[in-house]
Design an enzyme around this catalytic site. Structure first.
Site, PDB file in Angstrom:
ATOM      1  N   ASP A 199       0.809  -1.268  -0.028  1.00 29.38           N
ATOM      2  CA  ASP A 199       0.214   0.055   0.019  1.00 29.38           C
ATOM      3  C   ASP A 199       0.793   1.019  -0.177  1.00 29.38           C
ATOM      4  OD1 ASP A 199      -2.595   0.953   0.290  1.00 29.38           O
ATOM      5  OD2 ASP A 199      -1.694   1.856   2.137  1.00 29.38           O
ATOM      6  N   GLU A 255      14.598 -14.248  -1.146  1.00 32.89           N
ATOM      7  CA  GLU A 255      15.136 -15.122  -0.344  1.00 32.89           C
ATOM      8  C   GLU A 255      14.025 -16.669  -0.184  1.00 32.89           C
ATOM      9  OE1 GLU A 255      15.672 -14.309   3.931  1.00 32.89           O
ATOM     10  OE2 GLU A 255      16.716 -12.544   3.240  1.00 32.89           O
TER      11      GLU A 255
END
Length: 535
Positions: A199, A255
């Protein structure tokens, strides 16, 4: 597939309004889980949930008080895990909103920060002294109206809030804030989410010198409904320091295999595409969610300008396009003057799902849902209440999903938090399911065609020079997409033939002439130079 997001279609769920499972008039996680088969049958790749975290709900969940727990309105973490598991069983990815540019003023961090100027979290939020006359430190404005600065009597300083005063902004110049935010995202990655919708992704950093914003260039002198639109927000958002932070976010998601980030980029229209391009350079966001098609513009020139502008600025970047969401008037209503309701709804689906980039659909648009006319006494949205009647807020696009013709549209057995009215009730899933020619069945057909057509998911775009109201472009090799964006018939010279298995509407191709009726569109297969001219 590691890059499943490239060319994908995501379906935005507004949790309060999707499905109520416990009879309190508010949608919840169990309701979403029960309705996931609808999304799988529709043919989307992913579901995005607007915020479900603990919150006082001053801004319907975009004011978070606990970033690692579910608000009891929606359920609990076990219910969230069950929802993710069910989505994955159905082949759907799950993307969740992350509102880390600001928190609720009820968050423990802000409560601590406001107590003194020397506590451990004193600089986790943006604090500034008053001017000598007691006024705010500069002229920055809130998106929701008024000054972006709120006086706090305990610290005897102002704090920054780009939205409500109960939504104080985090200070991302503080590395500890960044480290904490990364751990929040890691918490949800470890729970199995497939990505994040970030957001207000360009609001993380402010100018640390607190320089004032200037006027918006090129606008007239008439005050708009919201004075926020009078400023060029050069110093209060979209700061250069944001780039390094986006790279830290990308390093975290990298990751985890197959995870993605899409950032909501909101700035001046003339600057928005450039920011989207900058933010999706390699090593930053995977995608940028665009505001550029959420307005009233419905012309070939507008769509071409935004798509070409993005890929010229970011040939290695990737956009996410949308026509509707929880913050804007639904496009079936915005574009109602451009043709018959169902014709415009189907054309919008074909148009959006043929664009290069990824796509986001908003709940209800698959049945051609329209904006709800909400009365003042029915409003819940703060900016709507503040700026009524010239701006009615966002409640009109947030009313409950309509599943059938029952009293509350199959959303709830009790009165919902926002009303389901007759015009919306008429556009429901049950009445369109399995009905040839319905908007719902067209969405299913068009989504299946996009999924089965590599040129539409990943092919590059080349626009044809056609006069308004015709938009034409090639996707990949040998596929042209042609749209008549008007209620009047047009004829286009074309080589090739209608693509086998492709959806079309009011289209006829014969002897090199493609006739498109009102809001007609076609997908044309043939040689590389498919369209010659329009007449």
């Amino acid at each position: 597939m590691a890059e499943w997001w490239r060319g994908s279609v995501t379906y935005q769920v507004y949790p309060r309004s999707f499905q109520d499972s416990n009879g309190d008039g508010i949608g919840d996680l169990a309701g979403i889980t029960a309705r996931l088969p609808h999304l799988a049958a529709l043919g989307v790749d992913a579901v995005w949930l607007s915020p479900i975290f603990k919150s006082p709900m001053a801004d319907m969940g975009y004011d978070v008080s606990d970033y690692t727990d579910v608000d009891p309105l929606f359920g609990d973490l076990a219910g969230f895990d069950a929802m993710v598991a069910r989505a994955h069983e159905l082949g759907l990815k799950v993307i969740i909103d992350q509102v880390i540019s600001h928190s609720s003023d009820q968050h423990p961090f802000f409560r601590e920060s406001r107590m003194s100027r020397d506590n451990p979290r004193a600089d986790w939020y943006v604090w500034a002294d008053a001017k000598p006359d007691g006024s705010p430190p500069n002229n920055w404005l809130s998106v929701f109206g008024g000054s972006a600065w709120e006086w706090d009597s305990r610290r005897r300083q102002y704090y920054l809030h780009n939205f409500l005063p109960s939504q104080p902004d985090f200070n991302f110049h503080n590395p500890a804030v960044q480290d904490w935010a990364l751990e929040v995202l890691r918490f949800w990655l470890e729970r199995g989410v497939d990505g994040f919708r970030l957001d207000t992704v360009n609001y993380y950093f402010h100018d640390d010198q607190l320089r004032p914003n200037g006027p918006m260039p090129g606008r007239d002198n008439r005050p708009p409904v919201n004075p926020y639109d009078m400023q060029d927000h050069l110093f209060s958002k979209s700061r250069p320091e944001n780039i390094g932070w986006l790279e830290r976010l990308r390093a975290l998601t990298d990751e985890y295999e197959g995870r993605t980030m899409v950032g909501e980029v909101g700035d001046a229209a003339w600057r928005n595409v450039a920011i989207m391009a900058e933010y999706t350079q390699p090593g930053r966001l995977h995608m940028a969610y665009s505001f550029d098609m959420l307005g009233p513009e419905f012309t070939a020139g507008h769509f071409r300008e935004k798509i070409e502008g993005f890929f010229q600025g970011a040939p290695e970047g990737w956009p996410m396009w949308a026509f509707s969401n929880h913050d804007v008037i639904r496009h079936a209503t915005r574009w109602a003057d451009h043709g018959a309701a169902d014709a415009v709804a189907k054309q919008a689906a074909a148009l959006l799902l043929s664009f290069e980039g990824s796509v986001c659909l908003y709940q209800g648009e698959e049945v051609g849902q329209t904006e709800t006319d909400v009365l003042f006494e029915e409003l819940t949205d703060p900016p709507g209440i503040r700026f009524w009647p010239d701006y009615k807020g966002r409640d009109g696009c947030r009313t409950p999903m309509v599943w059938d013709r029952s009293a509350h549209g199959g959303f709830s057995e009790v009165k919902p938090w926002l009303p389901v009215k007759a015009p919306q009730l008429a556009r429901n899933v049950a009445d369109q399911d399995g009905v040839p020619g319905s908007v719902l069945e067209f969405y299913r057909e068009m989504l299946a065609y996009r999924r089965a057509t590599p040129a539409l998911r990943l092919g590059r775009t080349r626009f044809f020079n056609l006069p308004e109201p015709v938009l034409g472009f090639a996707r990949g090799e040998g596929l042209a997409c042609v749209f008549n964006l008007s209620p009047r018939p047009v004829v286009v010279q074309a080589a090739g033939q209608l693509a086998a298995g492709a959806p079309c509407h009011a289209a006829h191709l014969e002897a090199g002439r493609l006739t498109l009726g009102p809001n007609g569109f076609a997908f044309v297969a043939g040689e590389a130079e498919l369209l010659l001219s329009a007449g």
